[in-house]
Design a protein around this motif. Structure first.
Motif, mmCIF file in Angstrom:
data_model
loop_
_atom_site.group_PDB
_atom_site.id
_atom_site.type_symbol
_atom_site.label_atom_id
_atom_site.label_comp_id
_atom_site.label_asym_id
_atom_site.label_seq_id
_atom_site.Cartn_x
_atom_site.Cartn_y
_atom_site.Cartn_z
ATOM 1 N N LEU A 199 32.469 66.156 28.189
ATOM 2 C CA LEU A 199 34.247 65.915 28.031
ATOM 3 C C LEU A 199 34.347 64.634 27.472
ATOM 4 O O LEU A 199 33.883 63.610 27.813
ATOM 5 C CB LEU A 199 35.092 66.429 29.085
ATOM 6 C CG LEU A 199 34.642 67.775 29.776
ATOM 7 C CD1 LEU A 199 35.441 67.578 30.934
ATOM 8 C CD2 LEU A 199 35.313 68.761 28.972
ATOM 9 N N ILE A 200 35.399 64.388 26.662
ATOM 10 C CA ILE A 200 35.920 63.148 26.458
ATOM 11 C C ILE A 200 37.200 62.970 27.014
ATOM 12 O O ILE A 200 38.258 64.197 26.623
ATOM 13 C CB ILE A 200 36.207 62.713 24.963
ATOM 14 C CG1 ILE A 200 34.617 62.635 24.407
ATOM 15 C CG2 ILE A 200 36.836 61.295 24.652
ATOM 16 C CD1 ILE A 200 34.465 62.177 22.928
ATOM 17 N N ILE A 201 37.867 62.273 27.829
ATOM 18 C CA ILE A 201 38.885 62.344 28.526
ATOM 19 C C ILE A 201 39.864 60.973 28.186
ATOM 20 O O ILE A 201 39.303 60.062 28.395
ATOM 21 C CB ILE A 201 38.977 62.616 30.030
ATOM 22 C CG1 ILE A 201 38.213 63.925 30.436
ATOM 23 C CG2 ILE A 201 40.388 62.627 30.722
ATOM 24 C CD1 ILE A 201 37.845 63.842 31.909
ATOM 25 N N GLN A 229 30.216 57.326 19.262
ATOM 26 C CA GLN A 229 31.531 57.603 20.074
ATOM 27 C C GLN A 229 32.189 56.260 20.283
ATOM 28 O O GLN A 229 31.701 55.396 20.392
ATOM 29 C CB GLN A 229 31.298 58.418 21.306
ATOM 30 C CG GLN A 229 30.618 59.860 21.049
ATOM 31 C CD GLN A 229 31.437 60.795 20.420
ATOM 32 O OE1 GLN A 229 33.008 60.766 20.539
ATOM 33 N NE2 GLN A 229 31.060 61.738 19.444
ATOM 34 N N THR A 230 33.534 56.591 20.682
ATOM 35 C CA THR A 230 33.861 55.278 21.229
ATOM 36 C C THR A 230 34.475 55.721 22.693
ATOM 37 O O THR A 230 35.251 56.466 22.970
ATOM 38 C CB THR A 230 35.700 54.996 20.526
ATOM 39 O OG1 THR A 230 35.469 54.874 19.113
ATOM 40 C CG2 THR A 230 36.291 53.943 21.142
ATOM 41 N N SER A 262 24.522 48.624 27.935
ATOM 42 C CA SER A 262 25.532 47.800 28.882
ATOM 43 C C SER A 262 26.876 48.652 28.888
ATOM 44 O O SER A 262 27.752 47.985 28.684
ATOM 45 C CB SER A 262 25.761 46.710 28.198
ATOM 46 O OG SER A 262 24.778 46.049 28.184
ATOM 47 N N MET A 263 26.874 49.910 29.066
ATOM 48 C CA MET A 263 27.957 50.624 29.232
ATOM 49 C C MET A 263 28.381 50.841 30.548
ATOM 50 O O MET A 263 27.570 51.132 31.374
ATOM 51 C CB MET A 263 27.726 52.150 28.562
ATOM 52 C CG MET A 263 29.126 53.118 28.490
ATOM 53 S SD MET A 263 28.863 54.402 27.527
ATOM 54 C CE MET A 263 28.943 53.536 25.888
ATOM 55 N N ASP A 264 29.833 50.646 30.729
ATOM 56 C CA ASP A 264 30.154 50.899 32.141
ATOM 57 C C ASP A 264 30.164 52.470 32.634
ATOM 58 O O ASP A 264 30.280 53.446 31.625
ATOM 59 C CB ASP A 264 31.605 50.775 32.143
ATOM 60 C CG ASP A 264 32.530 50.795 33.512
ATOM 61 O OD1 ASP A 264 31.761 50.690 34.584
ATOM 62 O OD2 ASP A 264 33.537 50.939 33.650
#
Length: 137
Positions: A8-10, A52-53, A85-87
């Motif tokens: 999902l994108i929230i 994606q962003t 390096s993504m949270d």
């Protein structure tokens, strides 16, 4: 979810958010769980992240009784987030259940099942939604 990653994108905050259901976008063939398939899953997930962003990835983490496929898929997701390096955050599946059954209504004043319907989500996406909701700011 079995051999697939439900995604999902929230967007928004804990009181007002919108959801885009990407469904079971990526999977590994059920009959096969070779390392080659796991690496292909990671490559596909990497491409997905790049297209994606995304501010943060939240993973509803399986418990001690998780199947080998789930553990491998979770490792791939977290490994790829680290590489890029993504949270990221993980949230235990048992805690997701508690959020659904009690905390969500206390904090939002809404029934979780109503918000699933409002966002056109099947029940099996509930833990993905609540895990993501938990980390909205």
């Amino acid at each position: 979810m079995s051999n697939s990653a439900g995604m999902l994108i929230i967007d928004g905050d804990q009181s007002t958010y919108s959801v885009t259901n990407l469904g079971k976008l990526l999977s590994i063939p059920k009959a096969d769980n070779t390392i080659k398939d796991i690496i292909e899953f990671q490559t596909n997930f990497s491409t997905h992240l790049q297209n994606q962003t995304i501010d943060r990835v939240v993973l509803c983490e399986g418990g001690n009784d998780s199947k080998k496929m789930r553990v491998r898929m979770e490792f791939v997701v977290l490994s790829e987030c680290e590489k890029q390096s993504m949270d990221y955050k993980t949230y235990p599946t048992g805690s997701c259940t508690r959020l659904i059954n009690s905390t969500y209504k206390k904090e939002t004043g809404r029934e979780f099942s109503d918000d699933l319907v409002k966002n056109s989500l099947p029940k099996y996406m509930g833990k993905a939604l609540v895990a993501g909701w938990r980390f909205l700011e």
